[in-house]
Enzyme design. Structure first.
Site, PDB file in Angstrom:
ATOM      1  N   HIS A   5       0.804  -1.216   0.000  1.00 47.24           N
ATOM      2  CA  HIS A   5       0.000   0.000   0.000  1.00 47.24           C
ATOM      3  C   HIS A   5       0.845   1.278   0.000  1.00 47.24           C
ATOM      4  CE1 HIS A   5      -2.932  -2.958   1.714  1.00 47.24           C
ATOM      5  NE2 HIS A   5      -3.654  -2.395   0.773  1.00 47.24           N
ATOM      6  N   ARG A  26      -7.093   5.407   0.732  1.00 49.97           N
ATOM      7  CA  ARG A  26      -6.674   4.636   1.905  1.00 49.97           C
ATOM      8  C   ARG A  26      -5.398   5.180   2.545  1.00 49.97           C
ATOM      9  NH1 ARG A  26      -7.589  -1.708   0.794  1.00 49.97           N
ATOM     10  NH2 ARG A  26      -6.353  -1.410  -1.084  1.00 49.97           N
ATOM     11  N   ASP A  43     -13.265  -8.312  -2.836  1.00 45.13           N
ATOM     12  CA  ASP A  43     -12.489  -8.083  -1.611  1.00 45.13           C
ATOM     13  C   ASP A  43     -13.107  -6.921  -0.849  1.00 45.13           C
ATOM     14  OD1 ASP A  43     -10.633  -7.680   0.368  1.00 45.13           O
ATOM     15  OD2 ASP A  43      -8.911  -7.478  -0.953  1.00 45.13           O
ATOM     16  N   GLU A  89     -14.676 -11.739   0.243  1.00 44.07           N
ATOM     17  CA  GLU A  89     -13.464 -11.851   1.058  1.00 44.07           C
ATOM     18  C   GLU A  89     -13.398 -10.814   2.174  1.00 44.07           C
ATOM     19  OE1 GLU A  89      -8.742 -11.003   0.174  1.00 44.07           O
ATOM     20  OE2 GLU A  89      -9.840 -12.329  -1.184  1.00 44.07           O
ATOM     21  N   GLU A 107      -6.454 -12.750   5.859  1.00 45.20           N
ATOM     22  CA  GLU A 107      -5.316 -11.905   5.488  1.00 45.20           C
ATOM     23  C   GLU A 107      -4.711 -11.218   6.710  1.00 45.20           C
ATOM     24  OE1 GLU A 107      -4.758  -7.649   3.131  1.00 45.20           O
ATOM     25  OE2 GLU A 107      -6.308  -9.049   2.473  1.00 45.20           O
ATOM     26  N   ASP A 158      -1.335 -14.232   5.098  1.00 45.15           N
ATOM     27  CA  ASP A 158      -0.190 -13.609   4.434  1.00 45.15           C
ATOM     28  C   ASP A 158       1.056 -14.215   5.063  1.00 45.15           C
ATOM     29  OD1 ASP A 158       2.048 -11.710   3.935  1.00 45.15           O
ATOM     30  OD2 ASP A 158       0.486 -10.568   2.922  1.00 45.15           O
ATOM     31  N   HIS A 173      -2.600 -14.662   0.955  1.00 43.51           N
ATOM     32  CA  HIS A 173      -2.636 -13.278   0.483  1.00 43.51           C
ATOM     33  C   HIS A 173      -1.245 -12.882  -0.013  1.00 43.51           C
ATOM     34  CE1 HIS A 173      -1.888  -8.915   1.305  1.00 43.51           C
ATOM     35  NE2 HIS A 173      -3.011  -8.811   0.615  1.00 43.51           N
ATOM     36  N   GLU A 227      -2.264 -16.082  -5.431  1.00 45.64           N
ATOM     37  CA  GLU A 227      -2.732 -14.722  -5.703  1.00 45.64           C
ATOM     38  C   GLU A 227      -1.577 -13.876  -6.205  1.00 45.64           C
ATOM     39  OE1 GLU A 227      -5.086 -11.029  -3.540  1.00 45.64           O
ATOM     40  OE2 GLU A 227      -3.731 -12.241  -2.316  1.00 45.64           O
TER      41      GLU A 227
END
Length: 429
Positions: free
Chosen positions: A31, A60, A226, A252, A281, A304, A331, A351
């Site tokens: 992110h 975000r 998601d 999800e 996740e 993850d 994840h 993924e």
């Protein structure tokens, strides 16, 4: 007559790095991207836990989803061989690794991953159990597995028992599922744009959003949603029922990760639905996943591997999931999940999070950290025959904020090398 085992190198040093603040490279924090990136809301809104606050709804990064940034851990053996693990954690994570966790690793036999993991976990219980401390442990653990593979000249999946599948198919998390289909991915997942605070209008927009992409990718292309911890129990039930006729594959992480009862309520309400329920996740260690698995509230768990505790803990979680007939689709995590997935049968799909700003290119998940990171092609991720996790660390943009001297590392190493061992046997319980 059996031969004497060769003397194995010990861990000489543990080093923790973060990325220079000026670099526009997400590194190991997916992110930490440019403002107009699709994963920040650049192509469409993305519902999230802060969507209820208008001030933080649009992007975000506005509420600090990328506040910590990259954490890279490098462990070096006394023969000069190194291993690398990554997670999110930034400078706070570097502090935990250098000032706390390193004492449990330096001087140890790198094969003793269970011992080191247990000591790191127990030593952080008073401030850990989930979140940043476990992410820091994850990076150390992954670095140890990478080191072990390099010392043995074997890929990590071979250390875990070898391959259970010849090739691993991949789906893409993306802002452009139409392009994901063109790239050859076997399915796609898109972010849910609107949360409960945007009311019935937001719900209608969510349905129209999904319907629009369904029309673009066709009726047979698997398409999932998601929800990134943004919904409530009633809203999740309603949304899943609305999207089921449109071929929603799975919904999800629709609730906050600690709402185990809520996940159970959604499962009960959607019993008989074709929509799969997934989460995990933001879950940590076998203890968190035990709650998800024992309640049978989801069809797929999505740990993850760079967050939940590394490979050492992930293989326990995967085994637990197998006993409950639950699939494991990690994840992100790139090479750290790919090696795990090749080694276990109940990990059938990988993924790939498309981190190009407009989701229109295939770029490395970890940015510039690993120049030789393997990338998916034609719907598969194939791993090159390289030792460890098979990637090479580029340190060009890394800094070590809590650097320790060789003398400090040596002192810690000696404490482990010279530790007392039991002299008298006793009944252990």
């Amino acid at each position: 007559m059996s031969g004497k085992a060769r003397e194995f190198p010990r861990v000489k040093a543990v080093r923790a790095y973060t990325m220079a603040a000026s670099m526009k490279d997400q590194g190991s924090d997916c992110h930490d991207v440019v403002d107009d990136h699709w994963i920040n809301g650049g192509l469409a809104p993305i519902a999230n836990p802060m969507s209820g606050y208008l001030q933080y709804r649009a992007f975000r990064k506005s509420w600090g989803i990328n506040a910590l940034g990259t954490l890279v851990v490098e462990v070096e053996a006394d023969d000069g061989t190194t291993g690398v693990g990554v997670t999110i954690g930034g400078e706070p994570g570097c502090y935990i690794v250098e000032r706390h966790l390193s004492r449990f690793v330096e001087g140890q036999d790198p094969r003793d991953v269970e011992l080191m993991w247990d000591q790191m976990f127990r030593a952080t219980l008073n401030y850990g159990r989930k979140g940043l401390p476990i992410q820091a442990i994850s990076a150390v653990d992954l670095a140890l597995w990478d080191l072990l593979g390099r010392l043995r000249n074997e890929p990590v999946y071979a250390l875990l028992g070898g391959k259970t599948k010849d090739r691993l198919p991949v789906y893409s998390t993306t802002g452009r599922p139409d392009l994901a289909k063109e790239f050859g991915f076997v399915g796609a997942k898109i972010p849910c744009p609107y949360g409960p605070d945007e009311g019935d209008e937001g719900l209608r927009k969510n349905v129209e959003f999904f319907k629009g992409w369904r029309e673009k990718v066709g009726p047979d292309f698997p398409l999932s949603l998601d929800c990134y911890m943004a919904l409530t129990v009633p809203y999740a039930i309603r949304l899943a029922k609305e999207l089921e006729p449109l071929g929603l594959k799975w919904i999800e992480e629709f609730l906050p990760p600690d709402d185990y009862e809520g996940y159970g309520e959604v499962r009960k309400a959607l019993r008989g639905s074709k929509v799969l329920l997934t989460t995990g996740e933001h879950e940590y260690t076998r203890y968190g996943f035990r709650q998800l698995l024992s309640s049978r509230c989801v069809d797929v768990i999505q740990p993850d591997i760079t967050w939940l505790g590394g490979i050492t803990e992930a293989r326990r979680v995967v085994a637990m999931a197998s006993a409950h007939d639950v699939l494991v689709i990690p994840h992100g995590s790139s090479v750290y999940s790919y090696h795990l997935q090749y080694a276990f049968r109940n990990c059938p799909l990988a993924e790939f999070i498309n981190l190009s700003p407009k989701a229109d290119k295939i770029t490395p998940y970890f940015g510039g950290i690993f120049p030789d990171e393997p990338l998916p092609k034609d719907g598969f991720i194939d791993l090159p025959p390289r030792a460890g996790f098979g990637v090479t660390l580029c340190k060009d943009n890394l800094t070590r904020p809590y650097q320790r001297s060789e003398k400090e590392s040596s002192q810690q190493a000696n404490q482990n090398i010279e530790r007392k061992v039991p002299e008298k046997a006793s009944f252990p319980f």
